[in-house]
Design an enzyme around this catalytic site. Structure first.
Site, PDB file in Angstrom:
ATOM      1  N   ASN A 174       8.350   4.552  -5.775  1.00  0.00           N
ATOM      2  CA  ASN A 174       7.435   4.666  -6.924  1.00  0.00           C
ATOM      3  C   ASN A 174       6.643   5.804  -6.772  1.00  0.00           C
ATOM      4  OD1 ASN A 174       6.269   2.941  -5.496  1.00  0.00           O
ATOM      5  ND2 ASN A 174       5.591   1.619  -6.909  1.00  0.00           N
ATOM      6  N   GLU A 273       1.289  -3.991   1.769  1.00  0.00           N
ATOM      7  CA  GLU A 273       0.872  -3.759   0.638  1.00  0.00           C
ATOM      8  C   GLU A 273       2.099  -4.092  -0.376  1.00  0.00           C
ATOM      9  OE1 GLU A 273       0.753  -2.709  -3.025  1.00  0.00           O
ATOM     10  OE2 GLU A 273       1.096  -0.694  -2.355  1.00  0.00           O
ATOM     11  N   CYS A 307       2.757  -1.335  -8.537  1.00  0.00           N
ATOM     12  CA  CYS A 307       2.071  -2.707  -8.326  1.00  0.00           C
ATOM     13  C   CYS A 307       0.940  -2.742  -8.940  1.00  0.00           C
ATOM     14  CB  CYS A 307       2.061  -2.787  -6.645  1.00  0.00           C
ATOM     15  SG  CYS A 307       0.975  -1.483  -5.922  1.00  0.00           S
ATOM     16  N   GLU A 481      -5.688   0.029   2.812  1.00  0.00           N
ATOM     17  CA  GLU A 481      -5.404   1.445   2.966  1.00  0.00           C
ATOM     18  C   GLU A 481      -6.154   2.122   2.186  1.00  0.00           C
ATOM     19  OE1 GLU A 481      -0.557   1.530   3.705  1.00  0.00           O
ATOM     20  OE2 GLU A 481      -1.169   1.610   1.455  1.00  0.00           O
TER      21      GLU A 481
END
Length: 500
Positions: A174, A273, A307, A481
């Site tokens: 994505n 993640e 997400c 991150e």
């Protein structure tokens, strides 16, 4: 396909592209990038245009032995890269930053063609990706340690941080450039080599990035990229190999759990993640224009395929009707089409399975009493499109309240009290991000602190920033991150006791 990365074999089935589009696709190497060279594979992986369903090109499809060759290259390069002065590593990252910005139009076009997002969003992602290289170039030269006299005397404690070692980086489709940059940049800044496995739907963006990194001066073997249609077969032996010391994964919680099980066998360092189920809370004292704009950003970024997308929109009852009408009006005005077309805001979903999932979730919600205010049915145009959709009166037992929608569907429910809003927002195993809209500062702080998520947007619908720590709690992941802590995921702490 040849060793220089040129594609062959699927021309007769490829999508009809204009000259600029064909030139952009042809400019990307199509091989496996291992030890600084582009390698052929006997198997081709087709890359599809989701706006048409037709093939754009084919790339090399890595086999397990190719993955191990990439790990061998990363392992051989590890010691020299770790010894490379931080300033030298930083200079390389800065060159990559400049190169991405200079080549943004070509890279954005490649991304739009393989993934579907509109060109303005793709350009924004290139800029976002570039910023990770600049941010971690600055972090590379600021790796510190510590010095402390032993409390009982007689020795000194020296604390240093060293690269964890060869790292496996698995990126999603994505955000095919930015998520790679968010992993590669801190790994390189810390002194780690890496093997990157891009998503099978969108390998071109990562292959283009590999070529840019090589031109920026990344030595052979430090970054290796292997695309594959069978990620399980490729990744399993890499995780089992004790030369691999780190796994960074972005993807679904289900796959993340399987990878964690595999990593446990060698006690490999991991950062994950994973999935989200983001609540967006609108209180009756919110600025409704700001709340609608924020919800639009949180819902429609990347066509809802994020997400961080607002998955459950909960609005206080007194303003629920007005909010829903305004949001539906705003979403109805978003032009839908191929991402290369001028003015398009809503591109295609990634594939037919994504459309089928959204259709199923909407049907389930309406079957449980939700009302369709906008959209609600897939189009009959070519490609994998689903129109902007607004559902109201969505009950908590609807399936879309418990799984990521990953599409342009705004699911609106109502609440009465602050406690109810927080309780329902937290009623999920996920905890990546939440959004809160209120003009009451005290309420805003109370609710933000009570929400069980790793990130909260207060009166804003976008939280991602290279300078901020991105990550979740509960089943949304491990580690962070970005930000000043992002590089820590690729460093080990070593303590040295010195007798005096």
């Amino acid at each position: 396909m040849d060793e220089s990365g040129g594609s062959t074999g699927l021309r007769e089935h490829e999508a009809p592209l204009d000259a600029a589009e064909r030139a952009a696709i042809d400019s990307v190497p199509k091989g496996l990038f291992i030890d600084g060279t582009w390698r052929d594979s006997p198997v081709a992986l087709p890359v599809l245009d989701p706006a048409t369903g037709r093939t754009l090109c084919s790339v090399a499809d890595a086999r397990p032995e190719d993955g191990l060759a990439a790990l061998t290259a990363a392992t051989a390069a590890q010691a020299d890269w770790a010894r490379t002065p931080p300033r030298t590593r930083a200079d390389i990252l800065i060159r990559a930053h400049h190169a991405l910005l200079a080549d943004a139009d070509r890279l954005a076009l490649v991304m739009t063609l393989e993934m579907g997002k509109p060109l303005p969003e793709a350009r924004g992602e290139i800029a976002y990706a570039a910023e990770f290289f600049r941010w971690f170039a600055e972090e590379a030269v600021r790796l510190d340690g510590g010095y402390l006299p032993a409390p009982g005397g007689g020795s000194r404690f020296l604390v240093t941080r060293q690269p964890v070692g060869p790292s496996l980086l698995i990126t999603p489709w994505n955000f095919p450039m930015a998520m790679g940059a968010r992993k590669i940049a801190p790994a390189l800044a810390a002194g780690c080599t890496c093997v990157v496995k891009p998503a099978e739907q969108t390998p071109l963006s990562m292959l283009a990035l590999a070529a840019i990194l090589a031109e920026a001066g990344v030595p052979a073997g430090v970054v290796n990229v292997v695309s594959t249609a069978d990620p399980g077969a490729l990744i399993a032996p890499l995780i089992a190999d004790t030369r691999s010391r780190k796994l960074s994964f972005t993807g679904s919680t289900a796959i993340g759990k399987l990878l964690l099980e595999q990593c446990a066998r060698t006690v490999m360092r991991t950062s994950m993640e994973l999935g989200g189920n983001a609540p967006l809370l609108v209180f009756d004292d919110a600025d409704l224009d700001e709340a609608v704009d924020g919800a639009l950003a949180a819902k429609m970024r990347n066509i809802g395929q994020a997400c961080t997308a607002a998955n459950r929109i909960l609005v206080q009852r007194g303003v629920a009707g007005a909010f829903a009408e305004r949001l539906a009006e705003s979403m109805a005005a978003l032009p839908m089409g191929r991402g290369t077309e001028p003015g398009v805001v809503v591109g295609p979903l990634i594939d037919a399975d994504a459309v089928a999932k959204v259709e199923r979730l909407v049907a389930d919600a309406t079957g449980r009493g939700a009302r369709v205010l906008l959209g609600g049915e897939a189009t009959d145009r070519p490609g994998t499109f689903y129109p902007p959709t607004v559902l109201t009166d969505v009950p908590d037992d609807a399936e879309l309240c418990h799984t990521e929608i990953f599409g342009p569907v705004a699911a609106i429910g109502t609440f009465d009290t602050e406690d109810e809003a927080v309780t329902r927002a937290n009623d999920t195993p996920y905890g990546l991000v939440a959004y809160v809209f209120t003009e009451n500062l005290r309420r805003g702080l109370r609710v933000c602190e009570a929400l069980e998520t790793g990130m909260v947007g207060l009166n804003q619908g976008v939280v991602s920033n290279p300078a901020a720590p991105f990550g979740g709690v509960k089943e949304s992941g491990l580690g962070r991150e970005g930000g000043s802590v992002g590089i820590d995921e690729f460093l080990e702490i070593k303590y040295i006791g010195v007798k005096v």
